[in-house]
Design a protein around this motif. Sequence first.
Motif, PDB file in Angstrom:
ATOM      1  N   VAL A 171       0.866  -1.179   0.000  1.00  0.00           N
ATOM      2  CA  VAL A 171       0.000   0.000   0.000  1.00  0.00           C
ATOM      3  C   VAL A 171       0.902   1.227   0.000  1.00  0.00           C
ATOM      4  CG1 VAL A 171      -1.755   1.264   1.287  1.00  0.00           C
ATOM      5  CG2 VAL A 171      -1.783  -1.237   1.272  1.00  0.00           C
ATOM      6  N   GLU A 172       0.705   2.106  -0.952  1.00  0.00           N
ATOM      7  CA  GLU A 172       1.483   3.346  -1.018  1.00  0.00           C
ATOM      8  C   GLU A 172       0.969   4.318   0.040  1.00  0.00           C
ATOM      9  OE1 GLU A 172       4.122   4.157  -3.047  1.00  0.00           O
ATOM     10  OE2 GLU A 172       4.079   2.056  -3.646  1.00  0.00           O
ATOM     11  N   PRO A 173       1.862   5.098   0.625  1.00  0.00           N
ATOM     12  CA  PRO A 173       1.410   6.088   1.605  1.00  0.00           C
ATOM     13  C   PRO A 173       0.437   7.078   0.963  1.00  0.00           C
ATOM     14  CG  PRO A 173       3.812   5.961   1.544  1.00  0.00           C
ATOM     15  CD  PRO A 173       3.297   5.122   0.424  1.00  0.00           C
ATOM     16  N   PRO A 174      -0.602   7.480   1.696  1.00  0.00           N
ATOM     17  CA  PRO A 174      -1.556   8.428   1.124  1.00  0.00           C
ATOM     18  C   PRO A 174      -0.882   9.756   0.791  1.00  0.00           C
ATOM     19  CG  PRO A 174      -2.266   7.668   3.291  1.00  0.00           C
ATOM     20  CD  PRO A 174      -0.916   7.104   3.042  1.00  0.00           C
ATOM     21  N   LYS A 175      -1.228  10.284  -0.348  1.00  0.00           N
ATOM     22  CA  LYS A 175      -0.739  11.606  -0.742  1.00  0.00           C
ATOM     23  C   LYS A 175      -1.971  12.441  -1.032  1.00  0.00           C
ATOM     24  CE  LYS A 175       3.643   9.946  -2.478  1.00  0.00           C
ATOM     25  NZ  LYS A 175       4.538   9.792  -3.597  1.00  0.00           N
ATOM     26  N   GLN A 176      -1.885  13.333  -1.946  1.00  0.00           N
ATOM     27  CA  GLN A 176      -3.031  14.156  -2.307  1.00  0.00           C
ATOM     28  C   GLN A 176      -3.861  13.495  -3.403  1.00  0.00           C
ATOM     29  OE1 GLN A 176      -3.963  16.794  -0.689  1.00  0.00           O
ATOM     30  NE2 GLN A 176      -2.188  16.712   0.664  1.00  0.00           N
ATOM     31  N   ARG A 177      -3.851  12.167  -3.441  1.00  0.00           N
ATOM     32  CA  ARG A 177      -4.599  11.437  -4.454  1.00  0.00           C
ATOM     33  C   ARG A 177      -6.055  11.277  -4.050  1.00  0.00           C
ATOM     34  NH1 ARG A 177      -0.206   7.345  -3.807  1.00  0.00           N
ATOM     35  NH2 ARG A 177       1.348   7.845  -5.374  1.00  0.00           N
ATOM     36  N   PRO A 178      -6.974  11.367  -5.000  1.00  0.00           N
ATOM     37  CA  PRO A 178      -8.394  11.122  -4.690  1.00  0.00           C
ATOM     38  C   PRO A 178      -8.753   9.642  -4.825  1.00  0.00           C
ATOM     39  CG  PRO A 178      -8.187  11.958  -6.905  1.00  0.00           C
ATOM     40  CD  PRO A 178      -6.790  11.918  -6.326  1.00  0.00           C
ATOM     41  N   TYR A 179      -7.760   8.753  -4.696  1.00  0.00           N
ATOM     42  CA  TYR A 179      -7.985   7.319  -4.853  1.00  0.00           C
ATOM     43  C   TYR A 179      -6.904   6.549  -4.103  1.00  0.00           C
ATOM     44  CZ  TYR A 179      -4.457   8.223  -8.435  1.00  0.00           C
ATOM     45  OH  TYR A 179      -3.334   8.637  -9.082  1.00  0.00           O
ATOM     46  N   TRP A 180      -7.114   5.256  -3.916  1.00  0.00           N
ATOM     47  CA  TRP A 180      -6.129   4.363  -3.306  1.00  0.00           C
ATOM     48  C   TRP A 180      -5.122   3.948  -4.369  1.00  0.00           C
ATOM     49  CZ3 TRP A 180      -4.443  -0.471  -4.473  1.00  0.00           C
ATOM     50  CH2 TRP A 180      -3.713  -1.135  -3.503  1.00  0.00           C
ATOM     51  N   PHE A 181      -3.840   3.782  -3.984  1.00  0.00           N
ATOM     52  CA  PHE A 181      -2.809   3.342  -4.923  1.00  0.00           C
ATOM     53  C   PHE A 181      -1.889   2.353  -4.230  1.00  0.00           C
ATOM     54  CE2 PHE A 181       1.253   3.588  -7.115  1.00  0.00           C
ATOM     55  CZ  PHE A 181       0.854   3.469  -8.438  1.00  0.00           C
ATOM     56  N   GLY A 182      -1.495   1.291  -4.924  1.00  0.00           N
ATOM     57  CA  GLY A 182      -0.571   0.313  -4.377  1.00  0.00           C
ATOM     58  C   GLY A 182      -0.203  -0.722  -5.421  1.00  0.00           C
ATOM     59  N   ARG A 183       0.222  -1.903  -4.949  1.00  0.00           N
ATOM     60  CA  ARG A 183       0.576  -2.998  -5.856  1.00  0.00           C
ATOM     61  C   ARG A 183      -0.226  -4.226  -5.472  1.00  0.00           C
ATOM     62  NH1 ARG A 183       4.545  -2.684  -9.371  1.00  0.00           N
ATOM     63  NH2 ARG A 183       5.384  -4.783  -9.168  1.00  0.00           N
ATOM     64  N   VAL A 184      -0.576  -5.015  -6.492  1.00  0.00           N
ATOM     65  CA  VAL A 184      -1.339  -6.234  -6.270  1.00  0.00           C
ATOM     66  C   VAL A 184      -0.682  -7.396  -6.993  1.00  0.00           C
ATOM     67  CG1 VAL A 184      -3.543  -5.015  -5.970  1.00  0.00           C
ATOM     68  CG2 VAL A 184      -2.884  -5.810  -8.242  1.00  0.00           C
ATOM     69  N   ALA A 185      -0.954  -8.594  -6.491  1.00  0.00           N
ATOM     70  CA  ALA A 185      -0.554  -9.824  -7.175  1.00  0.00           C
ATOM     71  C   ALA A 185      -1.757 -10.267  -8.000  1.00  0.00           C
ATOM     72  CB  ALA A 185      -0.172 -10.893  -6.162  1.00  0.00           C
ATOM     73  N   PHE A 186      -1.547 -10.440  -9.301  1.00  0.00           N
ATOM     74  CA  PHE A 186      -2.643 -10.789 -10.204  1.00  0.00           C
ATOM     75  C   PHE A 186      -2.119 -11.702 -11.296  1.00  0.00           C
ATOM     76  CE2 PHE A 186      -5.153  -9.624 -14.067  1.00  0.00           C
ATOM     77  CZ  PHE A 186      -6.371 -10.129 -13.658  1.00  0.00           C
ATOM     78  N   ARG A 187      -2.682 -12.912 -11.368  1.00  0.00           N
ATOM     79  CA  ARG A 187      -2.314 -13.894 -12.386  1.00  0.00           C
ATOM     80  C   ARG A 187      -0.811 -14.140 -12.463  1.00  0.00           C
ATOM     81  NH1 ARG A 187      -6.615 -13.091 -17.317  1.00  0.00           N
ATOM     82  NH2 ARG A 187      -8.427 -13.369 -16.003  1.00  0.00           N
ATOM     83  N   GLY A 188      -0.186 -14.272 -11.289  1.00  0.00           N
ATOM     84  CA  GLY A 188       1.228 -14.638 -11.227  1.00  0.00           C
ATOM     85  C   GLY A 188       2.211 -13.497 -11.401  1.00  0.00           C
ATOM     86  N   SER A 189       1.742 -12.259 -11.486  1.00  0.00           N
ATOM     87  CA  SER A 189       2.623 -11.101 -11.638  1.00  0.00           C
ATOM     88  C   SER A 189       2.216 -10.012 -10.660  1.00  0.00           C
ATOM     89  CB  SER A 189       2.531 -10.533 -13.061  1.00  0.00           C
ATOM     90  OG  SER A 189       2.959 -11.474 -13.997  1.00  0.00           O
ATOM     91  N   TYR A 190       3.132  -9.080 -10.434  1.00  0.00           N
ATOM     92  CA  TYR A 190       2.849  -7.926  -9.590  1.00  0.00           C
ATOM     93  C   TYR A 190       2.544  -6.726 -10.484  1.00  0.00           C
ATOM     94  CZ  TYR A 190       4.881 -10.871  -6.012  1.00  0.00           C
ATOM     95  OH  TYR A 190       5.144 -11.904  -5.166  1.00  0.00           O
TER      96      TYR A 190
END
Length: 98
Positions: free
Chosen positions: A37-56
């Motif tokens: 999970v990326e630290p919150p900034k001035q973004r109007p949305y959540w941002f981070g990384r996910v594992a999906f179908r064997g890749s990040y």
Amino acid sequence: MESIKSILSRIIQQNSAIKSAVDYDNFLTGEATVITVEPPKQRPYWFGRVAFRGSYWNARTLSPTTLEEGDICEVIGNSNITLIIQPFSQLQSVQVQK
């Protein structure tokens, strides 16, 4: 003279085995797991990384939400190489309202 792209497109449209093997509409949809999970900034949305179908993948939501590492979410699309995700709880509430 017919272009290579149009020739390949015609071949794919005529060959049902190729068409069924490449399901472009559902390729970037499904279940993913939040890994960072990326630290919150001035973004109007959540941002981070996910594992999906064997890749990040980099991932974001369309609206502000809370996701933690290990949470399961639904991939609902993409914006270039960033996946667009939504928590399952939001998906279920949208489906119930319909």
